[in-house]
Design an enzyme around this catalytic site. Structure first.
Site, PDB file in Angstrom:
ATOM      1  CE  LYS A 245      -4.453   0.299   2.312  1.00  0.00           C
ATOM      2  NZ  LYS A 245      -5.093   0.194   3.611  1.00  0.00           N
TER       3      LYS A 245
ATOM      4  CB  THR B  71     -15.564   4.379  14.762  1.00  0.00           C
ATOM      5  OG1 THR B  71     -15.622   5.330  13.720  1.00  0.00           O
ATOM      6  CG2 THR B  71     -16.831   4.436  15.582  1.00  0.00           C
TER       7      THR B  71
ATOM      8  CD  GLU C 287     -14.784   9.133  10.111  1.00  0.00           C
ATOM      9  OE1 GLU C 287     -15.321   9.819   9.219  1.00  0.00           O
ATOM     10  OE2 GLU C 287     -15.148   7.989  10.424  1.00  0.00           O
TER      11      GLU C 287
ATOM     12  CG  ASN D  14     -22.182   7.103  12.241  1.00  0.00           C
ATOM     13  OD1 ASN D  14     -22.352   8.129  11.575  1.00  0.00           O
ATOM     14  ND2 ASN D  14     -21.138   6.322  12.069  1.00  0.00           N
TER      15      ASN D  14
ATOM     16  CG  LEU E  82     -36.030  12.944   6.611  1.00  0.00           C
ATOM     17  CD1 LEU E  82     -36.975  14.138   6.728  1.00  0.00           C
ATOM     18  CD2 LEU E  82     -36.457  11.842   7.579  1.00  0.00           C
TER      19      LEU E  82
ATOM     20  CB  ALA F 258     -38.516   6.290   1.981  1.00  0.00           C
TER      21      ALA F 258
ATOM     22  CB  CYS G  13     -20.359   3.922   9.238  1.00  0.00           C
ATOM     23  SG  CYS G  13     -18.874   4.184   8.268  1.00  0.00           S
TER      24      CYS G  13
ATOM     25  NE  ARG H  77     -15.884  -1.395   4.296  1.00  0.00           N
ATOM     26  CZ  ARG H  77     -15.142  -0.498   4.928  1.00  0.00           C
ATOM     27  NH1 ARG H  77     -14.590  -0.801   6.076  1.00  0.00           N
ATOM     28  NH2 ARG H  77     -14.958   0.713   4.417  1.00  0.00           N
TER      29      ARG H  77
HETATM   30  C1  UGA Z   1     -21.795   7.623   7.460  1.00  0.00           C
HETATM   31  C2  UGA Z   1     -22.106   9.005   8.049  1.00  0.00           C
HETATM   32  O1  UGA Z   1     -22.997   9.709   7.182  1.00  0.00           O
HETATM   33  C3  UGA Z   1     -20.818   9.817   8.228  1.00  0.00           C
HETATM   34  O2  UGA Z   1     -21.119  11.037   8.858  1.00  0.00           O
HETATM   35  C4  UGA Z   1     -19.848   9.006   9.099  1.00  0.00           C
HETATM   36  O3  UGA Z   1     -18.623   9.667   9.270  1.00  0.00           O
HETATM   37  C5  UGA Z   1     -19.581   7.663   8.441  1.00  0.00           C
HETATM   38  O4  UGA Z   1     -20.833   6.962   8.294  1.00  0.00           O
HETATM   39  C6  UGA Z   1     -18.619   6.875   9.308  1.00  0.00           C
HETATM   40  O5  UGA Z   1     -18.949   6.599  10.462  1.00  0.00           O
HETATM   41  O6  UGA Z   1     -17.504   6.592   8.875  1.00  0.00           O
HETATM   42  P1  UGA Z   1     -21.324   6.668   5.014  1.00  0.00           P
HETATM   43  O7  UGA Z   1     -21.555   5.320   5.642  1.00  0.00           O
HETATM   44  O8  UGA Z   1     -20.124   6.871   4.179  1.00  0.00           O
HETATM   45  O9  UGA Z   1     -21.286   7.808   6.152  1.00  0.00           O
HETATM   46  O10 UGA Z   1     -22.556   6.966   4.068  1.00  0.00           O
HETATM   47  P2  UGA Z   1     -23.957   7.734   4.195  1.00  0.00           P
HETATM   48  O11 UGA Z   1     -23.999   8.779   3.157  1.00  0.00           O
HETATM   49  O12 UGA Z   1     -24.239   8.140   5.567  1.00  0.00           O
HETATM   50  O13 UGA Z   1     -24.973   6.578   3.761  1.00  0.00           O
HETATM   51  C7  UGA Z   1     -25.145   5.388   4.529  1.00  0.00           C
HETATM   52  C8  UGA Z   1     -26.264   4.547   3.968  1.00  0.00           C
HETATM   53  O14 UGA Z   1     -27.521   5.157   4.195  1.00  0.00           O
HETATM   54  C9  UGA Z   1     -26.171   4.326   2.458  1.00  0.00           C
HETATM   55  O15 UGA Z   1     -26.473   2.975   2.181  1.00  0.00           O
HETATM   56  C10 UGA Z   1     -27.251   5.236   1.903  1.00  0.00           C
HETATM   57  O16 UGA Z   1     -27.777   4.768   0.691  1.00  0.00           O
HETATM   58  C11 UGA Z   1     -28.303   5.172   3.013  1.00  0.00           C
HETATM   59  N1  UGA Z   1     -29.200   6.345   3.063  1.00  0.00           N
HETATM   60  C12 UGA Z   1     -28.691   7.589   3.274  1.00  0.00           C
HETATM   61  C13 UGA Z   1     -30.565   6.153   2.914  1.00  0.00           C
HETATM   62  O17 UGA Z   1     -31.052   5.028   2.739  1.00  0.00           O
HETATM   63  N2  UGA Z   1     -31.396   7.252   2.983  1.00  0.00           N
HETATM   64  C14 UGA Z   1     -30.912   8.494   3.199  1.00  0.00           C
HETATM   65  O18 UGA Z   1     -31.726   9.448   3.274  1.00  0.00           O
HETATM   66  C15 UGA Z   1     -29.531   8.681   3.335  1.00  0.00           C
END
Ligand code: UGA
Length: 452
Positions: free
Chosen positions: A35, A120, A155, A230, A272, A274, A282, A349
């Site tokens: 890496k 985390t 983060e 989260n 929000l 759906a 995460c 994941r």
């Molecule tokens: C999430 C958090 O948003 C970050 O703030 C945090 O830092 C990160 O986890 C972490 O702990 O490392 P991430 O998992 O990259 O980030 O992605 P998100 O954009 O939060 O989406 C997570 C899941 O929720 C995705 O599968 C997305 O499709 C879904 N989602 C998101 C929904 O089904 N509806 C929504 O309105 C928003």
């Protein structure tokens, strides 16, 4: 300032590149020599928009190494950003964290060093890392001491938007029980807090961004903020999915309902959307870890647990909807549009696509799939599942009894749906993300159903 980052995964690398871009002198350390070799030659091992470009811009301030004796002595701040993958019990595996802490303890010198948990980690890990460091310093054969304090700096980066979230965050949280550690971190983040850095041309500063709020607190509060954030986001999504179930029965439109409640500034409109629910590394891991921590104190968290239950029900609803339409699933062909857990990443994941594909395969369905970025990774990591991978959405549609939109990649919005509908045995599309234009799909001759 001189900074070392242990772990060049998604969080470590993003943090290292951004801090180097701010003018700090950053050493990124990873025990995986291959890496480090590819990073030295400018290749980024993960898919994250603009990371390669920002790395190039920050290159004069960046070093990559596998050697603790090169990275640690003299560093004013050492970030631990190693993986904490979940164990079967839901509690994270802290082996890499403990290894990193011991190695840092062996190598820090007598200058004051702030050791920061960026991974985390369970609540209480700050104290634990502190004790490992102390132990390791005490065991040094040469008897030389080390002056350090432990801090937490969670983060809040979203994959696919990690650089934007690092350069223009909603807030920065730092936690430590020693004020001098907080002072060091305040100086480190000053260019971001005051937004005094020159914004990269490819990541312009949004007009609404000026000074960034700083939450400077104690260690335990900073650790809990990460989990609470989260868990809250996860339950916000599960809440709208639960309302979606009612919405469907009473003939309401869940997108309109979400808009109607989200415009209330106390609620807010984000998270929000759906659909088939959340995936990724995460939300699942952090909600499980929060539940596990609470249970150590004899506490039960019914709201967080319900968020998980509702989320897994959304995957079952995909199968139920297909069953309602196709009556018999055995022998059918279903195409999945999107494999990554969300757009703009190749991360698989806890991707809903994998769970859905497995449920369908278990019922005798032939599953085909497309993804603009994650196909190769899927082949490497899940090649034995028996999913037929296609280079084009059109090839997925061929001979399908149904298509399911799993990941809302922007390019899927502009597909020629008329052509796709003609290629299908039965032109039925289940939009798992409320991402497509219903009227357009209906005009194209596609039967259009959503998961609300
Ligand atoms: C999430 C958090 O948003 C970050 O703030 C945090 O830092 C990160 O986890 C972490 O702990 O490392 P991430 O998992 O990259 O980030 O992605 P998100 O954009 O939060 O989406 C997570 C899941 O929720 C995705 O599968 C997305 O499709 C879904 N989602 C998101 C929904 O089904 N509806 C929504 O309105 C928003």
């Amino acid at each position: 300032m001189r900074v070392a980052i242990i772990g060049t995964g998604y969080v470590g690398l993003t943090t290292g590149v951004c801090l180097a871009y701010m003018g700090h002198s950053v050493s990124c350390l990873d025990t995986d020599a291959s890496k480090i070799q590819s990073l030295c030659s400018g290749q980024v091992p993960i898919y994250e928009p603009y990371l390669e470009e920002l790395l190039e811009a920050a290159r004069p301030n960046l070093r990559f190494t596998s050697s603790y004796s090169e990275a640690i002595p003299g560093a004013e701040v050492v970030f631990i950003a190693v993986g904490t993958p979940p164990t079967p019990s839901g509690a994270p595996n802290l082996e890499y964290l403990s290894q990193a802490a011991r190695m840092i303890g062996e190598h820090i010198n007598s200058e004051f060093t702030v050791v920061v948990n960026k991974s985390t980690v369970p609540i209480g890990s700050g104290n634990w890392v502190g004790s490992l460091l102390r132990e390791s310093v005490e065991q040094r054969r040469d008897g030389s001491g080390g002056d350090f304090a432990v801090a937490s700096n969670p983060e809040f980066l979203r994959e696919g938007a990690a650089l934007h979230d690092s350069l223009y965050p909603d807030r920065i949280v730092i936690g430590a029980d020693e004020p001098r550690a907080l002072e060091v971190l305040y100086s480190l983040y000053r260019p971001i807090l005051d937004q005094t850095f020159q914004a990269p041309t490819f990541l312009p500063r949004p007009e609404t961004v000026s000074a960034i709020p700083l939450v400077s607190t104690d260690l335990a509060s900073a650790e809990l903020i990460k989990y609470a954030a989260n868990a809250f986001l996860a339950l916000k999504i599960s809440f709208i999915n639960e309302i979606g179930l009612v919405s469907e029965r009473v003939g309401a439109n869940i997108t309109e309902v979400a808009r109607g409640i989200g415009l209330d500034s106390r609620i807010g409109s984000r998270f929000l959307n759906a659909g088939i629910g959340w995936g990724g590394s995460c939300f699942g891991k952090d909600t499980a870890a929060l539940i596990a921590t609470a249970s150590e104190y004899g506490l039960h968290l019914p709201i967080v647990e319900a968020a998980k239950t509702v989320n897994s029900r959304q995957r079952d609803r995909v199968v139920e909807k297909l069953l309602a339409e196709l009556k018999i699933l055995k022998g059918r062909t279903v195409g999945l549009l999107g494999l990554a857990f969300k757009p703009n990443t190749d991360d698989l994941r806890e991707a809903p696509a994998i769970e859905i594909a497995q449920k369908l395969i278990d019922r005798g369905v032939r599953v085909k799939a497309h993804d603009p970025i994650a196909i190769q990774r899927f082949e490497r990591e899940h090649g034995d599942m028996g999913v037929t991978l296609c280079d084009e959405p059109h090839t997925v549609a061929e001979g399908c009894d149904a298509l399911v939109l799993v990941t809302e990649w922007p390019e899927y919005r502009d597909l020629d749906w008329e052509v796709l509908a003609k290629k299908m045995r039965h032109p039925f599309l289940l939009d798992g993300r409320h991402a497509l234009d219903r009227e357009k799909l209906l005009r194209a001759g596609m039967q259009y159903v959503t998961i609300s």
